[in-house]
Motif scaffolding. Structure first.
Motif, PDB file in Angstrom:
ATOM      1  N   HIS A 241       0.934  -1.169   0.003  1.00  0.00           N
ATOM      2  CA  HIS A 241      -0.170   0.008   0.077  1.00  0.00           C
ATOM      3  C   HIS A 241       0.684   1.199  -0.051  1.00  0.00           C
ATOM      4  CE1 HIS A 241      -3.341   2.628   0.741  1.00  0.00           C
ATOM      5  NE2 HIS A 241      -3.178   2.765   1.873  1.00  0.00           N
ATOM      6  N   LEU A 242       1.816   1.227   0.908  1.00  0.00           N
ATOM      7  CA  LEU A 242       2.635   2.567   1.035  1.00  0.00           C
ATOM      8  C   LEU A 242       3.689   2.854  -0.122  1.00  0.00           C
ATOM      9  CD1 LEU A 242       3.410   2.793   4.759  1.00  0.00           C
ATOM     10  CD2 LEU A 242       1.496   3.996   3.523  1.00  0.00           C
ATOM     11  N   PRO A 245       1.510   4.252  -5.512  1.00  0.00           N
ATOM     12  CA  PRO A 245       0.733   5.545  -5.423  1.00  0.00           C
ATOM     13  C   PRO A 245      -0.336   5.785  -4.525  1.00  0.00           C
ATOM     14  CG  PRO A 245       1.467   5.039  -7.925  1.00  0.00           C
ATOM     15  CD  PRO A 245       1.442   3.837  -6.759  1.00  0.00           C
ATOM     16  N   PRO A 246      -0.650   6.838  -3.900  1.00  0.00           N
ATOM     17  CA  PRO A 246       0.199   8.156  -3.978  1.00  0.00           C
ATOM     18  C   PRO A 246       1.238   8.537  -3.040  1.00  0.00           C
ATOM     19  CG  PRO A 246      -1.694   8.407  -2.627  1.00  0.00           C
ATOM     20  CD  PRO A 246      -2.190   6.914  -3.158  1.00  0.00           C
ATOM     21  N   TYR A 247       1.653   7.373  -2.316  1.00  0.00           N
ATOM     22  CA  TYR A 247       2.754   7.411  -1.384  1.00  0.00           C
ATOM     23  C   TYR A 247       3.891   7.190  -1.999  1.00  0.00           C
ATOM     24  CZ  TYR A 247      -1.757   6.895   1.201  1.00  0.00           C
ATOM     25  OH  TYR A 247      -3.050   7.161   1.578  1.00  0.00           O
ATOM     26  N   LEU A 249       6.645   5.240  -1.062  1.00  0.00           N
ATOM     27  CA  LEU A 249       7.693   5.269  -0.179  1.00  0.00           C
ATOM     28  C   LEU A 249       8.716   4.126  -0.884  1.00  0.00           C
ATOM     29  CD1 LEU A 249       5.832   5.539   3.100  1.00  0.00           C
ATOM     30  CD2 LEU A 249       6.714   7.173   1.706  1.00  0.00           C
ATOM     31  N   VAL A 254       9.628   2.255   4.240  1.00  0.00           N
ATOM     32  CA  VAL A 254       8.336   1.166   4.577  1.00  0.00           C
ATOM     33  C   VAL A 254       8.926   0.385   6.008  1.00  0.00           C
ATOM     34  CG1 VAL A 254       6.960  -0.749   3.981  1.00  0.00           C
ATOM     35  CG2 VAL A 254       7.169   0.995   2.766  1.00  0.00           C
ATOM     36  N   SER A 298      -6.572   3.787   9.817  1.00  0.00           N
ATOM     37  CA  SER A 298      -5.809   3.512   8.514  1.00  0.00           C
ATOM     38  C   SER A 298      -6.365   3.665   7.058  1.00  0.00           C
ATOM     39  CB  SER A 298      -5.028   1.935   8.672  1.00  0.00           C
ATOM     40  OG  SER A 298      -5.888   1.124   8.244  1.00  0.00           O
ATOM     41  N   GLY A 302      -4.678  10.666   4.344  1.00  0.00           N
ATOM     42  CA  GLY A 302      -3.438  11.362   4.837  1.00  0.00           C
ATOM     43  C   GLY A 302      -2.383  10.088   5.318  1.00  0.00           C
ATOM     44  N   LEU A 303      -1.061  10.379   4.931  1.00  0.00           N
ATOM     45  CA  LEU A 303      -0.052   9.459   5.408  1.00  0.00           C
ATOM     46  C   LEU A 303       0.276   9.404   6.901  1.00  0.00           C
ATOM     47  CD1 LEU A 303       2.229   7.346   4.774  1.00  0.00           C
ATOM     48  CD2 LEU A 303       3.755   9.281   4.337  1.00  0.00           C
ATOM     49  N   LYS A 306      -2.788   7.761   8.619  1.00  0.00           N
ATOM     50  CA  LYS A 306      -2.766   6.374   8.480  1.00  0.00           C
ATOM     51  C   LYS A 306      -2.008   6.008   9.391  1.00  0.00           C
ATOM     52  CE  LYS A 306      -3.073   5.271   4.023  1.00  0.00           C
ATOM     53  NZ  LYS A 306      -4.223   4.713   4.014  1.00  0.00           N
ATOM     54  N   TRP A 367      -6.437  -1.770  -0.397  1.00  0.00           N
ATOM     55  CA  TRP A 367      -6.116  -1.598   1.133  1.00  0.00           C
ATOM     56  C   TRP A 367      -7.776  -1.492   1.760  1.00  0.00           C
ATOM     57  CZ3 TRP A 367      -2.859  -2.465   4.380  1.00  0.00           C
ATOM     58  CH2 TRP A 367      -2.860  -2.119   5.721  1.00  0.00           C
TER      59      TRP A 367
END
Length: 394
Positions: A241-242, A245-247, A249, A254, A298, A302-303, A306, A367
């Motif tokens: 998930h992280l 996109p949009p994160y 990472l 992670v 979660s 917003g990161l 979450k 997610w």
């Protein structure tokens, strides 16, 4: 014969050796969790298939743990733990060179079988060798090794994988395990108070059946299955998930999300104390409700929100695990070893089954599907907690 007391050189050797043993075992057990997306990309497999690298190890550890305890009662504590440590290191290094995913999974299954020798034996060794006045502190250091190992293994694997790939990540934890194993073998004092017992399969089966006959214990076993299943489901797929996109990472970033385990280090002790004051059943239900609320949070976009939700989820899980495992020990007047073994068996079985099943939800619904699956597990756990409350009141 005098038992080992705090402040002596022997005490320091025992506690450090078992701390490093726990660190190596739990770092090895969950080494692939932060790098599952890299395994998917390298082998061209789905997230559910990649998650089997965690599930097969926890499954084989669950199966082996029930049997290794009686074997250690017969063959001795240190030989079993030494074999587990050295075997975990050698297999961990070998897994880094697996040519395809099939052999990699086979090595991970063997990894779990071998690793069970330490968690199934370490507490018995401490109880036999350490003076009862100092046993709590020694146990605390061993448990700290569990959490530090699980945390550091994930962080190291994620960071190494980001620079040098998944093979280097798995191999580095294997080398770390071998180094800990060599220290362990050299420094752990041999058992002085161990008394060998003949293997008695009939007695083992009788103890397990007796531990299954109590309805309250059965409820607690199911709660272990459901809560650990939800916990591993979340942490298996949060990396996918992280990193998407949009994160977007990196694997290293992670890997650092597992620092949230520190919230569980606090909650396990705190919720345990509150359960002594207000009762196990209500505090167990509260911990499960906190875990469910964290899973819901979660879902936020917003990161930071979450991550806060995952921290709340982690807080609730470790509180529930602390209360449920303590309740098993208190409830099982006879056959405590068998009851604890069954609790850990269902605990790791939940990790294996739910951790992979959640992958199907991720592939189909993303997610929100994973969180929905977790919600179903925790709702069922709340129902079992209510049933346990009624059974306990009888």
């Amino acid at each position: 014969m005098t038992r080992i007391q705090q402040g002596t050189p022997e005490y320091r050797r025992v506690t450090l050796a078992l701390f490093l043993g726990a660190l190596a075992v739990y770092a090895s057990l969950y080494v692939t969790q932060p790098i599952l997306p890299l395994l998917s990309d390298h082998f061209g497999i789905s997230p559910a298939h990649a998650s089997l690298s965690v599930s097969v190890a926890t499954m084989s550890l669950a199966l082996s743990q029930v049997l290794v305890g009686p074997l250690a009662d017969s063959l001795g504590r240190k030989p079993i733990m030494t074999f587990a440590m050295l075997g975990a290191g050698v297999i961990g290094v070998a897994a880094a060179f697996a040519p395809t995913f099939g052999p990699f999974l086979a090595l991970r299954f063997l990894h779990g079988l071998v690793m069970a020798g330490l968690p199934a034996t370490a507490m018995a060794y401490l109880a036999e060798e350490i003076d009862v006045r100092h046993l709590g502190a020694a146990m605390g250091l061993y448990i700290a090794g569990n959490s530090v190992g699980g945390l550091s293994g994930r962080i190291i694997a994620g960071t190494v994988a980001d620079f040098w790939g998944w093979r280097a990540a798995v191999g580095s934890i294997g080398v770390l395990s071998l180094a800990c194993a060599l220290w362990f073998t050299r420094t752990l004092p041999p058992s002085r108070h161990f008394r060998a017992q003949p293997l008695q399969p009939r007695r083992l089966v009788g103890s397990l059946l007796h531990a299954l006959s109590d309805p309250l214990l059965r409820s607690l076993y199911l709660i272990a299955f459901l809560t650990m299943g939800s916990f591993v489901a979340l942490y298996n797929y949060v990396s996918y998930h992280l990193m998407a996109p949009p994160y977007g990472l990196s694997a290293a970033l992670v890997g650092w999300i597992f620092v949230l385990y520190l919230a569980g280090t606090f909650s396990s002790a705190w919720m345990g104390r509150l359960s002594d004051r207000y009762g196990r059943a209500p505090m167990l239900a509260l911990s499960l409700a906190i875990q469910l609320a964290g899973a819901a949070v979660s879902l936020a976009g917003g990161l930071l929100v979450k991550i806060a939700g995952i921290a709340v989820f982690t807080f609730g899980f470790f509180g529930a695990h602390s209360i449920a495992s303590g309740w098993v020990g208190q409830r099982a007047v006879q056959d405590k070893g068998a009851a604890s073994a069954l609790y850990l068996f269902t605990y790791y079985l939940g990790s294996s089954i739910a951790g992979t099943t959640a992958g199907l939800c991720w592939m189909r619904f993303g997610w929100p599907g994973v969180v929905g699956f977790i919600g179903c597990l925790l709702t069922a756990a709340l129902g079992m907690a209510a049933l346990a409350r009624r059974q306990g009141s009888r």
